[in-house]
Design a protein around this motif. Structure first.
Motif, mmCIF file in Angstrom:
data_model
loop_
_atom_site.group_PDB
_atom_site.id
_atom_site.type_symbol
_atom_site.label_atom_id
_atom_site.label_comp_id
_atom_site.label_asym_id
_atom_site.label_seq_id
_atom_site.Cartn_x
_atom_site.Cartn_y
_atom_site.Cartn_z
ATOM 1 N N HIS A 81 0.828 -1.218 0.000
ATOM 2 C CA HIS A 81 0.000 0.000 0.000
ATOM 3 C C HIS A 81 0.857 1.262 0.000
ATOM 4 C CE1 HIS A 81 -4.215 -1.469 0.571
ATOM 5 N NE2 HIS A 81 -3.580 -2.543 0.954
ATOM 6 N N ASN A 82 1.813 1.336 -0.930
ATOM 7 C CA ASN A 82 2.559 2.559 -1.176
ATOM 8 C C ASN A 82 2.430 2.889 -2.659
ATOM 9 O OD1 ASN A 82 4.186 3.712 1.289
ATOM 10 N ND2 ASN A 82 4.260 1.485 1.527
ATOM 11 N N ILE A 83 3.352 3.662 -3.213
ATOM 12 C CA ILE A 83 3.257 4.037 -4.631
ATOM 13 C C ILE A 83 4.559 3.687 -5.354
ATOM 14 C CG2 ILE A 83 1.457 5.778 -4.428
ATOM 15 C CD1 ILE A 83 3.537 7.924 -4.117
ATOM 16 N N LEU A 84 5.115 2.535 -5.017
ATOM 17 C CA LEU A 84 6.356 2.081 -5.645
ATOM 18 C C LEU A 84 6.089 1.596 -7.068
ATOM 19 C CD1 LEU A 84 7.829 0.013 -2.666
ATOM 20 C CD2 LEU A 84 8.318 2.396 -3.260
ATOM 21 N N LYS A 85 7.027 1.859 -7.965
ATOM 22 C CA LYS A 85 6.976 1.339 -9.332
ATOM 23 C C LYS A 85 8.067 0.310 -9.584
ATOM 24 C CE LYS A 85 4.834 5.407 -11.448
ATOM 25 N NZ LYS A 85 4.961 6.457 -12.501
ATOM 26 N N ASN A 144 2.592 -0.121 -7.623
ATOM 27 C CA ASN A 144 2.485 0.006 -9.075
ATOM 28 C C ASN A 144 3.664 -0.667 -9.774
ATOM 29 O OD1 ASN A 144 0.092 1.663 -8.963
ATOM 30 N ND2 ASN A 144 1.399 3.353 -8.303
ATOM 31 N N ILE A 145 4.160 -1.736 -9.200
ATOM 32 C CA ILE A 145 5.350 -2.407 -9.717
ATOM 33 C C ILE A 145 5.007 -3.136 -11.012
ATOM 34 C CG2 ILE A 145 7.071 -4.189 -9.219
ATOM 35 C CD1 ILE A 145 6.674 -3.479 -6.224
ATOM 36 N N ASN A 177 0.584 -9.068 -4.816
ATOM 37 C CA ASN A 177 -0.794 -8.892 -5.284
ATOM 38 C C ASN A 177 -1.070 -7.424 -5.633
ATOM 39 O OD1 ASN A 177 -1.382 -11.629 -4.667
ATOM 40 N ND2 ASN A 177 -1.779 -11.082 -2.542
ATOM 41 N N TYR A 178 -2.012 -7.204 -6.546
ATOM 42 C CA TYR A 178 -2.463 -5.855 -6.902
ATOM 43 C C TYR A 178 -1.299 -4.961 -7.334
ATOM 44 C CZ TYR A 178 -7.042 -6.953 -4.863
ATOM 45 O OH TYR A 178 -8.258 -7.515 -4.569
ATOM 46 N N ASN A 179 -0.561 -5.402 -8.341
ATOM 47 C CA ASN A 179 0.456 -4.578 -8.963
ATOM 48 C C ASN A 179 0.182 -4.513 -10.466
ATOM 49 O OD1 ASN A 179 2.815 -3.480 -7.171
ATOM 50 N ND2 ASN A 179 2.272 -5.465 -6.271
ATOM 51 N N GLN A 180 1.197 -4.193 -11.272
ATOM 52 C CA GLN A 180 1.030 -4.057 -12.722
ATOM 53 C C GLN A 180 1.911 -5.063 -13.462
ATOM 54 O OE1 GLN A 180 -1.222 -1.851 -13.900
ATOM 55 N NE2 GLN A 180 -1.685 -1.234 -11.796
#
Length: 351
Positions: free
Chosen positions: A230-234, A253-254, A274-277
């Motif tokens: 639950h952060n905004i890491l790519k 957003n990895i 889970n729940y990444n790109q």
């Protein structure tokens, strides 16, 4: 002759009658009644807004505890006779940290309204080992606070309003829980001396790739669990200690994992993405072929095929992807012959 005179007379009479008719005044049309004037629209004025409640009226008054046998017990806390090294100040509607007696090792301050942690209450609290300040409104922690408590082992500050990891944390910390804050900054060297830290929980914050330097986690030699969900890491975080066992990166957003990212990990058992790109392009073919890996979560991504994994894997989560076919030989690479059944080391452990 008489007939001509008669016609002439009739014509003259008609002309005279027409003249009279034209001279008669025509009745005037009744004037239109005047349009009723529009009444001015009347809107009642909105009631004046009540001023925002200010401290101390917006919080309920502090709760005073029962009389204590300990003369140094703060009135707003509870000091049980059966547990003299503990101070219970949770759920007391406190605005500030009370003065901590020197005998206290376990301090419970959760579920209050504390907004700032200053050093003065900790002047004599040199024996503190456990501090729980979860679910307050803490925005600031003075640097001198942790100088007073060098032996602190467990610090819980989740569900506050911190915007960065506090400075000068005790080097001996074993657990640091900072989830559900607004942290978008980790000061350089924040974890540099914390070689005993086993659990670092930073989930539900605002951390991006630029907020974490390449060496942020490098010195955490005994880290077992790192939670950055639950952060905004790519990107995958850099220089994770090789001895880590649990890495949680859900809901970021990895979209890419470096080919050799998990090489050298000796104890890695649980990975959650889970729940990444993640798509097939961003997942190298054998990146999860780690002999120690037991539990792998890849749900809610964009995969179209099952990634390769080690036969030691026990739990694989791939729900909510775009997978259309599964290679059974890939999931169970060994034939279930009588010879292989006798050798448990050859049996796939996927459950």
């Amino acid at each position: 002759m008489k007939t001509g005179v008669g016609l002439y007379t009739a014509l003259v009479l008609c002309l005279l009658m027409g003249t009279v008719f034209l001279q008669r005044p025509r009745p005037k049309k009744p004037p239109k009644p005047p349009k009723p004037s529009k009444r001015p629209s009347f809107k009642p004025a909105p009631p004046p807004k009540e001023p925002e409640p200010q401290e101390p009226t917006d919080f309920p008054p502090p709760v005073v505890g029962p009389p204590s046998m300990f003369p140094d017990c703060p009135r707003e806390c509870f000091c049980p006779a059966s547990f003299p090294n503990a101070l219970y100040c949770e759920n007391r509607n406190l605005r500030t940290v009370p003065v901590i007696p020197s005998r206290v090792q376990y301090l419970y301050l959760q579920n209050n309204y504390i907004s700032e942690v200053t050093a003065e209450p900790f002047n004599n609290a040199t024996e503190l080992r456990w501090v729980n300040m979860a679910n307050n409104r803490i925005k600031k922690v003075d640097k001198q606070v942790f100088e007073k408590v060098p032996g602190l082992l467990f610090l819980y500050m989740e569900r506050n309003q911190l915007k960065e990891v506090p400075d000068d944390l005790p080097a001996g910390l074993e657990q640091l829980r900072l989830s559900h804050n607004q942290i978008s900054k980790i000061p350089s060297g924040a974890f540099g001396k914390m070689e005993h830290l086993a659990l670092l929980d930073l989930h539900h914050n605002k951390l991006s790739d630029s907020d974490m330097g390449k060496n942020t986690f490098k010195d955490l030699k005994n880290l077992v669990q790192l939670n950055l969900a639950h952060n905004i890491l790519k990107k995958m975080p850099a220089n994770i200690p090789n001895g880590i066992a649990q890495l949680f990166l859900d809901r970021n957003n990895i979209d890419n994992i470096p080919k050799d990212y998990f090489q050298g990990f000796s104890n890695l058992a649980f990975v959650r993405l889970n729940y990444n790109q993640l798509s097939d392009k961003g997942v190298p073919k054998a990146v999860f072929n780690v002999s120690t890996l037991l539990d792998l979560h890849l749900a809610h991504n964009q995969l179209t095929s099952v990634p390769l994994f080690n036969p030691q894997l026990e739990h694989l989560h791939l729900n909510h992807n775009s997978i259309e076919s599964i290679n059974g030989t890939q999931l169970c690479p060994f034939s279930l012959s009588s010879e292989s059944l006798t050798d448990e080391a050859l049996m796939p452990r996927l459950r």
